[in-house]
Design a protein around this motif. Structure first.
Motif, mmCIF file in Angstrom:
data_model
loop_
_atom_site.group_PDB
_atom_site.id
_atom_site.type_symbol
_atom_site.label_atom_id
_atom_site.label_comp_id
_atom_site.label_asym_id
_atom_site.label_seq_id
_atom_site.Cartn_x
_atom_site.Cartn_y
_atom_site.Cartn_z
ATOM 1 N N HIS A 101 15.227 -86.297 -56.724
ATOM 2 C CA HIS A 101 13.639 -86.063 -57.123
ATOM 3 C C HIS A 101 13.299 -85.015 -58.621
ATOM 4 O O HIS A 101 12.139 -84.479 -58.155
ATOM 5 N N LEU A 102 14.270 -84.249 -58.830
ATOM 6 C CA LEU A 102 13.631 -83.034 -60.275
ATOM 7 C C LEU A 102 13.778 -84.052 -61.617
ATOM 8 O O LEU A 102 14.605 -84.309 -61.563
ATOM 9 N N GLU A 106 13.655 -79.253 -64.304
ATOM 10 C CA GLU A 106 13.558 -79.120 -62.868
ATOM 11 C C GLU A 106 15.049 -78.983 -62.702
ATOM 12 O O GLU A 106 15.228 -77.159 -61.465
ATOM 13 N N TRP A 113 14.787 -70.349 -60.172
ATOM 14 C CA TRP A 113 13.619 -70.292 -58.876
ATOM 15 C C TRP A 113 13.706 -70.004 -57.674
ATOM 16 O O TRP A 113 13.101 -68.907 -56.995
ATOM 17 N N LEU B 6 9.474 -75.714 -55.668
ATOM 18 C CA LEU B 6 10.726 -76.748 -54.633
ATOM 19 C C LEU B 6 10.098 -77.217 -53.751
ATOM 20 O O LEU B 6 10.091 -78.533 -53.641
ATOM 21 N N ARG B 9 7.288 -79.766 -55.023
ATOM 22 C CA ARG B 9 8.524 -81.070 -55.324
ATOM 23 C C ARG B 9 8.988 -81.924 -53.640
ATOM 24 O O ARG B 9 8.960 -83.181 -54.133
ATOM 25 N N ASP B 10 8.958 -80.719 -52.827
ATOM 26 C CA ASP B 10 9.705 -82.097 -51.851
ATOM 27 C C ASP B 10 8.907 -82.385 -50.550
ATOM 28 O O ASP B 10 8.741 -83.577 -51.272
ATOM 29 N N ARG B 13 8.022 -85.635 -53.069
ATOM 30 C CA ARG B 13 9.349 -86.717 -52.740
ATOM 31 C C ARG B 13 9.142 -87.582 -51.559
ATOM 32 O O ARG B 13 8.942 -88.580 -50.814
#
Lengths: 222, 424
Positions: A101-102, A106, A113, B6, B9-10, B13
């Motif tokens: 999904h990145l 990313e 991160w 993160l 984006r999670d 998604r």
């Protein structure tokens, strides 16, 4: 002689299988120095991946002594091993294991991160771009990893492994899912990485990749 | 940066699955908001105005009027009906701080007047009771007094309920305007002492007239008559050859609502009756609160259960991804926090949405129900009410439900074995 990056002494590992104990590793000794390329070869089931897990501070259930950058891994708690993985180690997997999904950039940025304390975003972006440039994907950062070929995905995985400036890169069958030509290009990348004074420990069936190694450790089925 | 990138984006998604979780939270929170607003509305509109009239630390004691003779046989310590001896014994009961007798009148009374309100002069028999000013002093209007005095108008308290009954049923029936308390305070009428239509005139030589003046409204006042100072009525009774006034009832003040039960039992054991209305209302309110509370808890548990299921699924689907993150440097606590933050954000958004939906439905319900309510004495202006505590609390419950629901999946995520990433 410089201090070894990794020193494994008498590593033994057993697993429980159907109520019986099965040995996976029986007394492995291994020393990896800075800038060295070391190949682990052997048939399937001989414990190559298990040895990488021990060396990568992912598996603490072993006997013997594993020292990474002079630190006895057994003496470290989970958080300390995690920090060590994030700051000193890079991982490359046969199945790439990118986060779908990145974007490309990313994916490469994820270890940064997770760094504690956090790295400023501008600096992180510069590091990510530099690693993508090194693997030849400098202009693909915004693309989804789903759009990449196998070789490109593996190059993203290598850029991710290198982004934190590791001392040791652990690669498990890095060319196993690639054709011969693409595999050769990846092997070239590992040659370049060792020149950056980063040691590389590769588990592989690929004899041409093993032929580039300074040291080849042949593991047999115990 | 840590987990923020993160997390964002999670969320992007998994938005569809998380939306279903959010809707489950929103549904529960909406129902809780609706129930809460109705409960608050009824409390503010009905219960709160009613509670001061039913102080739980004030018991009304009456003789058992149906079988006085039998009661006398069983009355035990108090010796039977309500008299001065019984009052003295009531005062000695543990937990009793004061006893206020309700004195009855020993002579006939009638009243005349009312031209200003009713359009014509009216004469009617009335009943009078006497009360201690200490009990009803708070009900006396500003500028007026409820003390006994031999000259001037007799101060009168009227039952507040009587005014409500007049306004809700009588006024429209006789085509007169409704009255406010302020309009009635200060109203004077004539009392004829010693003569009434029902009881006649026992002694024409003892008939006299006095002016009475309404000085306030009280929930302790006689519903079907007037209430005057206890000392005034005792003095008037004595003038009609009744040196000892009859007692209609007594108010017993206890040192806290918690004492009301034991004192009630002691009084009943002594053969007197205690008005159980406050006890019944208190019990009904408690039961209603418990039922509503249980319903809300069940809804939250259901929402939390749904959240647990969904997050178990999400964590299972992301098992490999979580292991990769562990390999790359995520601590076990980071993964748990990631799941808990996702759940809490979804819970907060679901909670907020649920509050908006619940409050909107409650608002519509209020409009519909209020229009249908008959003109009752306790007709509230609204059947729902909102408070910041209710709305924020309901939204916060959404976060709590989501957080609790995600705890076990988060714990499982934290336990992801990173070595599996290498083997997969």
């Amino acid at each position: 002689m410089s201090e070894p990056i990794l020193a494994l002494t008498g590593i033994r590992r057993e697993i429980q299988e159907g109520g019986r104990t099965r040995p996976i590793l029986s007394g492995i000794d291994l020393v990896v120095s800075p800038g060295q390329l070391v190949a682990l070869v052997g048939p399937s089931g001989c414990g190559k991946t298990t040895l990488l897990s021990v060396a990568g501070a992912l598996d603490a259930d072993y006997q013997g002594e594993a020292r990474l950058l002079g630190q006895d891994l057994r003496q470290l708690n989970d958080d300390a091993r995690t920090r060590l993985r994030n700051e000193q180690l890079g991982f490359v997997f046969q199945a790439f294991h990118l986060l779908e999904h990145l974007s490309v950039a990313e994916n490469v940025a994820v270890p940064l991160w997770l760094r504690d304390p956090p790295i400023p975003e501008v600096q992180a972006n510069l590091q990510v771009q530099a690693r993508l440039d090194e693997v030849g994907l400098g202009d693909r950062g915004n693309e989804s990893v789903r759009q990449l070929s196998g070789g490109e995905r593996q190059r993203v995985a290598i850029a991710r492994a290198l982004v934190g400036g590791p001392k040791l890169l652990l690669a498990d069958e890095p060319t196993g899912n690639l054709d011969q030509v693409t595999g050769a290009k990846i092997a070239e990348l590992f040659e370049q990485i060792r020149k950056l004074d980063c040691a590389v420990l590769i588990a592989t069936h690929d004899r041409s990749l093993a032929a580039r190694a300074d040291q080849v450790i042949e593991l047999g089925v115990p | 940066m840590r987990l923020g990138a993160l997390l964002r984006r999670d969320l992007a998604r998994s938005r569809r699955k998380l939306a279903s979780v959010g809707l489950a939270v929103a549904g529960s929170v909406a129902v809780i908001t609706l129930l809460g607003s109705v409960a608050l509305g009824l409390y503010q509109g009905v219960v709160a105005p009613l509670l001061p009239r039913l102080p739980l630390d004030l018991l009304k004691v009456e003789p058992k009027t149906v079988s006085v003779g039998l009661l006398a046989l069983d009355a035990g310590a108090l010796g039977g009906g309500l008299d001065e001896v019984a009052l003295a014994r009531l005062r000695k009961l543990e937990g009793v701080t004061a006893v206020y007798p309700v004195v009855g009148s020993a002579f006939p009374i009638s009243a005349s007047g009312g031209e200003g309100f009713l359009g014509r002069r009216l004469r009617a028999d009335i009943f009078a009771t006497g009360l201690d000013p200490a009990l009803v002093g708070g009900d006396v209007a500003k500028g007026y007094s409820f003390e006994d005095r031999s000259e001037g108008p007799i101060p009168v308290l009227v039952a507040r309920r009587l005014l409500e009954l007049y306004n809700s049923t009588v006024a429209s029936a006789i085509e007169r305007p409704k009255l406010s308390a302020e309009m009635v305070i200060g109203f004077q009428f004539e009392l004829v002492l010693g003569s009434s239509m029902a009881r006649g005139t026992p002694d024409p030589n003892r008939v006299s007239t006095r002016v009475a003046q309404v000085v306030g409204f009280s929930d302790h006042a006689n519903l079907v008559g007037i209430t005057i100072p206890e000392a005034t009525l005792r003095r008037l009774n004595a003038g009609y050859d009744r040196p000892v006034s009859p007692l209609a009832a007594a108010y017993v003040k206890v040192d806290g609502p918690g004492r009301a039960g034991p004192v009630s039992q002691a009084i009943e054991r002594a053969g007197l009756a205690v008005d159980e209305t406050p006890k019944i209302i208190g019990t009904a309110l408690t039961i209603a609160a418990v039922v509503l509370g249980l319903f809300a808890v069940m809804l939250l548990l259901l929402a939390a259960f749904g959240i647990t299921q969904t997050f178990f699924l999400l964590v299972a689907e992301r098992r490999l991804e979580l292991a990769i993150l562990r390999a790359l440097g995520a601590r076990a606590g980071d993964l748990a926090r990631l799941v808990l933050w996702e759940a809490s954000l979804v819970g907060a958004l679901g909670g907020l949405f649920g509050v908006i939906v619940g409050a909107s439905v409650a608002w519509v319900l209020d409009r519909v129900v209020i229009g249908q309510l008959p003109d009752l004495p306790f007709r509230p202006e609204h059947v729902v009410a909102f408070s910041p505590a209710l709305l924020l609390g309901a939204a916060f419950l959404g976060v709590v439900a989501a957080f609790l629901g995600a705890l076990v999946p988060a714990w499982r995520a934290a336990g992801a074995n990173p070595a599996t990433a290498l083997r997969s």
